[in-house]
Each structure stands twice: as structure tokens, then as C-alpha cells.
Design a protein around this motif. Sequence first.
Motif, PDB file in Angstrom:
ATOM      1  N   ARG A   1       0.725  -1.275  -0.028  1.00  0.00           N
ATOM      2  CA  ARG A   1       0.035  -0.049  -0.097  1.00  0.00           C
ATOM      3  C   ARG A   1       1.010   1.364  -0.051  1.00  0.00           C
TER       4      ARG A   1
ATOM      5  N   THR B   1       7.056  12.146  -6.249  1.00  0.00           N
ATOM      6  CA  THR B   1       7.775  11.122  -6.349  1.00  0.00           C
ATOM      7  C   THR B   1       8.146  10.916  -8.119  1.00  0.00           C
ATOM      8  N   TRP B   2       7.350  11.462  -8.781  1.00  0.00           N
ATOM      9  CA  TRP B   2       7.605  11.445 -10.067  1.00  0.00           C
ATOM     10  C   TRP B   2       8.373  12.877 -10.585  1.00  0.00           C
TER      11      TRP B   2
ATOM     12  N   TRP C   1       1.969   1.813  -3.473  1.00  0.00           N
ATOM     13  CA  TRP C   1       0.957   2.383  -4.307  1.00  0.00           C
ATOM     14  C   TRP C   1       0.722   3.932  -3.935  1.00  0.00           C
ATOM     15  N   THR C   2       0.853   4.354  -2.742  1.00  0.00           N
ATOM     16  CA  THR C   2       0.719   5.363  -2.274  1.00  0.00           C
ATOM     17  C   THR C   2       1.798   6.489  -2.880  1.00  0.00           C
ATOM     18  N   GLU C   3       3.144   6.111  -2.925  1.00  0.00           N
ATOM     19  CA  GLU C   3       4.212   6.866  -3.532  1.00  0.00           C
ATOM     20  C   GLU C   3       4.019   6.530  -5.020  1.00  0.00           C
ATOM     21  N   ALA C   4       3.480   5.926  -5.570  1.00  0.00           N
ATOM     22  CA  ALA C   4       3.311   5.835  -7.081  1.00  0.00           C
ATOM     23  C   ALA C   4       2.240   6.803  -7.529  1.00  0.00           C
ATOM     24  N   ARG C   5       1.303   7.077  -6.468  1.00  0.00           N
ATOM     25  CA  ARG C   5       0.274   8.384  -6.914  1.00  0.00           C
ATOM     26  C   ARG C   5       0.727   9.568  -6.308  1.00  0.00           C
ATOM     27  N   THR C   6       1.825   9.725  -5.921  1.00  0.00           N
ATOM     28  CA  THR C   6       2.450  11.058  -5.269  1.00  0.00           C
ATOM     29  C   THR C   6       3.051  11.802  -6.551  1.00  0.00           C
ATOM     30  N   LYS C   7       2.730  13.001  -6.787  1.00  0.00           N
ATOM     31  CA  LYS C   7       3.347  13.776  -7.770  1.00  0.00           C
ATOM     32  C   LYS C   7       4.786  14.296  -7.379  1.00  0.00           C
TER      33      LYS C   7
END
Length: 425
Positions: free
Chosen positions: A107, A118-119, A110-116
Motif C-alpha cells: 500500500r 515522486t515523479w 501504491w501511495t508513493e506511485a500516486r504522489t506527484k
Amino acid sequence: MTTDVGSETASGRLGGLLRAPLSPRAWRDTTVVLAGFPLALAASAIVVTMLALTVSLAITAVLVIPLLAALFWLSRAFTFWQRARLRGLLGISIPPRSRLPREDWLRGLWTEARTKETWRHVLYHTLAGVTGTAGAVLVSGFWTLGALFSTILAHGWLLPDTSRIDRSPLVFASLTVLGLILLLAAPAVAANAVKVDIGLAKALLAPSRSETLAQRVETLSASRTEMIDAADAERRRIERNLHDGTQQRLVSLAMNLGMARTTLTGIPPEAREAIEQAHEEAKLALSELRDLVRGLHPAVLDDLGLDAALSGIAARSPVPVRLLVELPRRPPRAVETIAYFVVSESLTNAAKHAHAKQVDIVVEMTTDEVLGIIVSDDGRGGADPTLGTGLRGLAQRVGSVDGTMSIDSPQGGPTRLVVTLPCAW
């Protein structure tokens, strides 16, 4: 006079330009650019490779998950090293990223992947490889070619004697001038490369304004939570000290005075009256102290929970109370305390100000983890939070945990108080 000032300014600028290649700042900027080049190039190559693998294997979730985890971990490591480089060489501190909530591994990924954010870090390492390589090539090229061409008169005779190389004095003089221009321009090129490096880092590595505000709100919320918990713990400590110390002494004093009042029959009337008065004062003080202790923090709330505590104050209420409490689990301690005082203050107001004959109380936890409290009475109404400290204090207590409070109390009654308290606070 103006001409002299202008001449001095021009000569000062010329002197600064001539001294620039030997200045500490020029060499510091050059060191920053050249030191950041291998890190930026390696980070860019690795991140781009991991991104390409992740995209190409997107249809296989089994492989994408570890690739994403590795990509984010490497991005965090490269970000740490870049921040350390800027802080160590330039004294520039890039604020750290906002803290992610503590969750289980999958989880959290997944939270990190949805964080702007991070990208943005991934994009920084992708672009830094390009800008870092371009800056390193330009800076090293200006310094190297500048040093080589400006001294060609000294080492030009070492060039191989072939017909392709023009050894004329005009060519050597032109190359010398070009080399001096490159040397004089090298500090400016290095300074601009550093500006690009810093600008890119601040734009993509530092939290955005909205993220900074969100992090500050989170920090303030955590501080508020700690303050509320500390105040609640202090109230419990005072309640225990009063209950175990002062209250017990008053009980002992009242019992001794009662025994003296009963057994000492052959004493003068004045002394007997003094003992009786002292006995009544001791009982009154004990009653007031019990109310004070109960108002600080009811011990039954910690021991038996909100249902038992509300049943206790409903039983002591001078106004008949119909109480319904439905709690599938215990709310947080702070929410329990606020709910208790909401009901307690409402019963006090119903008896003292509204002159109610019946009070209905409903306390239940809804499915969205919100504790709802509804207190209604058949009194004369007219309750206004702006006119007294009791309701205003309740509103402040409720607001301290992001709860809401509304009151409907027209003149002539009835009065209805509705409070919602988030249990996930």
C-alpha cells in the motif's frame, strides 16, 4: 567628474573580468559542475533504464511491482546524494520531501506511485543527466581549450610538422586571443551551469507550495494532537492527585467532625455549634471538590468507557434523561473526553437555564467513523453560544479535533444540539 566615475567603473569591471578565472568562486562553480556530472549521468542512466523496463513490462504486474519499488528506492537515494552535494559544496539546503503515511509495503508503494513529488524526483534525475552532461562539457571545454589556446605560443613548436597545420604567427596570435576569451568566459559559463543546476533542483526536488502547506498543516495537526494529549494527561494527573490526596483528607476530616458532633454531647453550645458548622463546611467542601474532580476528568471514563460515564451523569441529573448509546468500539481518548463534556454541559444548561422537564440524548458512531451526539430538551430555548462561555467553550473543545457543533434553540424551545466528532482524528 562624471567621466572619472565612469572610467573607474569601467576599469573596475575590466579588472574583475581579468581576475575572474583566478577567483575562488570560479573554481568552486567548476568543482560543483564537474562533481555533479558523474552522479547526474549515472542517476539518469539508471532511472531511464528502470523506467523503460517498467513501461515495457507493464502488462506483468508481478515484475512491475519490484521494478517500481527499486525505481523509487534508487530515486530517493540519488535525491539524498544530490541534496548532500548542493549542501556540502554550495551551502544550499533543499527541503526534504513530505512524509508519506506509514502503511504496509504494498500500500505504501501504491501511495508513493500516486504522489506527484515522486515523479518530480524521477523527472529531475532524468533531466539532470542531460543538463549535467551539457554543463560539464561546456565548462571543461572552456577551461581546457582556453588554457590550451592561450598558451599555444609556448607549446606550438611541439605540434607535428605537417603541411596541414598552419604555423603562421597570425594563426597562433588568433588562437591565443581565442584562448584568452575562453578563459575569461569560463567563470561565467560555470556560474550559469550552477544556476541551471540549482534551479532544476529547487523546481523538482523541493516540495511545491501546495505540498509545503500540506506538510505544515500536518505538522501543526500533529503538534495540536500532542498538546491536546498533554493537556488531557495533565488533567488526569491532577484528578488522581486530588482524588487520592486532598479528597481523602477531606473525607477523613468530615468523618472525624461527624463523630465529634455525635459523641461530644456535654460541651458548651458555642463549641457544639462550631463543630456542627465545621462539619457542614467540610461536607460542602467535599461535595464541591468531587464536582471539581469530576469536571477535570472523570475516572470512570478511563476505567469503563463513555457509555458508563454518560450513564453516571444521566443518573445524577436533576432533569429526567433518556439516554441511548451505541458504540461498536471505543472512540479515541480525546474524543471520549470531549463527548463526555458535551453531554455534561448540555445537561447543566438544560437544568439551570432551560428549566427543561425532559432531555433526550443519542450517542452513536456512524459507519464513516464519526461519533454523533444529539441532545434535545423541552425547555424554554433561547440558547446562544455568543452570549455565554459554556457553549462557546464547548464549540472550542469540539473544534480542537476538527469536529462540528450546531444548535437550534428558538425562543420558547425546544433546544437541539448536534455535535459530530471524527474518530479517525
